[in-house]
Write an enzyme that holds these catalytic residues in place. Structure first.
Site, PDB file in Angstrom:
ATOM      1  NE  ARG A  47      -0.577   1.843   3.555  1.00 40.69           N
ATOM      2  CZ  ARG A  47       0.532   2.591   3.687  1.00 40.69           C
ATOM      3  NH1 ARG A  47       1.689   2.028   3.960  1.00 40.69           N
ATOM      4  NH2 ARG A  47       0.471   3.898   3.514  1.00 40.69           N
ATOM      5  N   GLY A  48       0.192   2.363  -0.197  1.00 41.38           N
ATOM      6  CA  GLY A  48       0.934   3.615  -0.352  1.00 41.38           C
ATOM      7  C   GLY A  48       1.071   3.878  -1.838  1.00 41.38           C
ATOM      8  NE  ARG A  90      -6.451   0.709  -2.079  1.00 44.09           N
ATOM      9  CZ  ARG A  90      -5.802   1.297  -1.088  1.00 44.09           C
ATOM     10  NH1 ARG A  90      -4.500   1.063  -0.920  1.00 44.09           N
ATOM     11  NH2 ARG A  90      -6.416   2.137  -0.269  1.00 44.09           N
ATOM     12  CG  ASP A 238      -3.555   8.014  -1.630  1.00 50.88           C
ATOM     13  OD1 ASP A 238      -3.550   8.600  -0.533  1.00 50.88           O
ATOM     14  OD2 ASP A 238      -3.150   6.839  -1.792  1.00 50.88           O
TER      15      ASP A 238
END
Ligand SMILES: CSC[C@H]1O[C@H](OP(=O)(O)O)[C@H](O)[C@@H]1O
Length: 346
Positions: A47-48, A90, A238
């Site tokens: 993630r990230g 995502r 993001d």
């Protein structure tokens, strides 16, 4: 700073640090299928924003290496299916799409090469994306450092450290560099509900680097600012829209409002790969909504009645007017962001 590589690729498998197991276990997953990679991204095992982009780049390289097509047209068709599949994992972190687009361009730029050579070129390009990110985060750290003074206390949200990128992180990069240069920088880390990236990951990372970190619940951020304990807020992102509106982990917008109320600088650290000039304002940024169980059964323990209605957006959008500056690898950008971000891409 002890650098931990959260995403690696050996040509046959992707090796991921399983971030859902931290802080209690450092477990590495060996990913050999696209479905396992898709699941790892969706479940935040990796993630990230930058790390998601790097993982996706290795994902299409891995997928391409497994294709049996021997001529370009059919190879490209299968490649596009792989890329589109990973793009569905995502929706908010633009690095996922930025990395996939860069990899697809590399493929198209080399369409006259033999298929085995194309496969190696894709592997090399994914390695280059990772190597570039390490250099980019270092540069973000250097520019961010110019905003810090010895003795400052910063507040951060979620996790934007080395494990979310190729090295150093984004918002944590200046903090790591400050530590390496002997500066006294203290950090309040928001635990960051519902998945607790701040408690599980940022507190873990900063303690490993011997940085003075104090964990607080998200609801305590207002009080520490009110008590004058915070000199600046620094967060990651993001997706930044062309006008500077910034999508980041849920709870970031509230921190920006609080920072303005208490006259505290609010900084966003962002690689250019997280700035999406195709999206004009924050209103157009797709916000991922995640399962109710992340809230009703936080980390496995039920804390809400069966059947309760839940709203679980993973991100929110901070309007550009609440952002003091955006720290990039090309320098520190201030308002008017529409004008000043454009210049970065000429
Ligand atoms: C450099 S990480 C950027 C960004 O990604 C995190 O989201 P998630 O944990 O859901 O991947 C968080 O919003 C960080 O600020």
């Amino acid at each position: 700073m002890i650098h931990i590589e959260s995403v690696k690729y050996d040509g046959k498998k992707i090796i991921l640090l399983d971030q859902t197991k931290l802080p209690l276990e450092e477990v590495y997953l060996e990913i050999e299928t696209l479905k396992d990679l898709w699941d790892a991204i969706f479940e935040l095992k990796v993630r990230g924003a930058p790390a998601i982009g790097i993982a996706a780049a290795y994902g299409v390289a891995l997928g391409a290496s497994q294709l049996t097509e021997t001529e370009y047209v059919s190879f490209f068709e299968k490649y596009e299916e792989i890329s589109d599949y990973l793009a569905s994992s995502r929706p908010t972190a633009v690095n996922l799409f930025w990395a996939l687009n860069r990899m697809k361009k590399t493929l198209m730029d080399n369409k006259n090469m033999a298929i085995p050579d194309i496969k190696q070129i894709l592997h090399n390009e994914a390695d280059a994306i990772k190597k570039d990110d390490a250099e980019i985060c270092t540069a973000i750290g250097e520019y961010g450092l110019t905003l810090l003074q010895d003795g400052m206390t910063l507040l951060t949200h979620c996790n934007t450290g080395g494990i979310a990128t190729a090295k150093y992180g984004t918002a944590l990069a200046p903090i790591y560099l400050a530590k390496e240069r002997g500066m006294d920088i203290k950090v309040f880390a928001d635990e960051t509900r519902p998945l607790l990236q701040g408690a599980r990951l940022t507190a873990w990372e900063l303690m490993k680097a011997d940085v003075d970190v104090t964990l607080i619940t998200d609801s305590m951020a207002a009080m520490v600012m009110q008590q004058g304990k915070v000199d600046a807020v620094i967060v990651g992102c993001d997706r930044i829209a062309a006008n500077g509106d910034t999508a980041n982990k849920i709870g970031t917008y509230g921190l920006a409002v609080l920072a303005q109320k208490h006259n505290i600088p609010f900084y966003v650290a962002s690689p250019l790969s997280t700035i999406d000039m195709e999206t004009s304002t924050g209103a157009e940024i797709p916000i991922e909504e995640r399962s109710a169980t992340e809230i009703t059964h936080g980390l496995g323990k039920q804390t809400a009645p069966d059947g309760v209605k839940v709203f679980n957006p993973a991100f929110d959008v901070t309007p550009n007017e609440l952002i003091t500056a955006i720290i990039t690898e090309k320098g520190i950008i201030q308002a008017p962001y529409s004008e000043h971000l454009k210049v970065l891409f000429v």
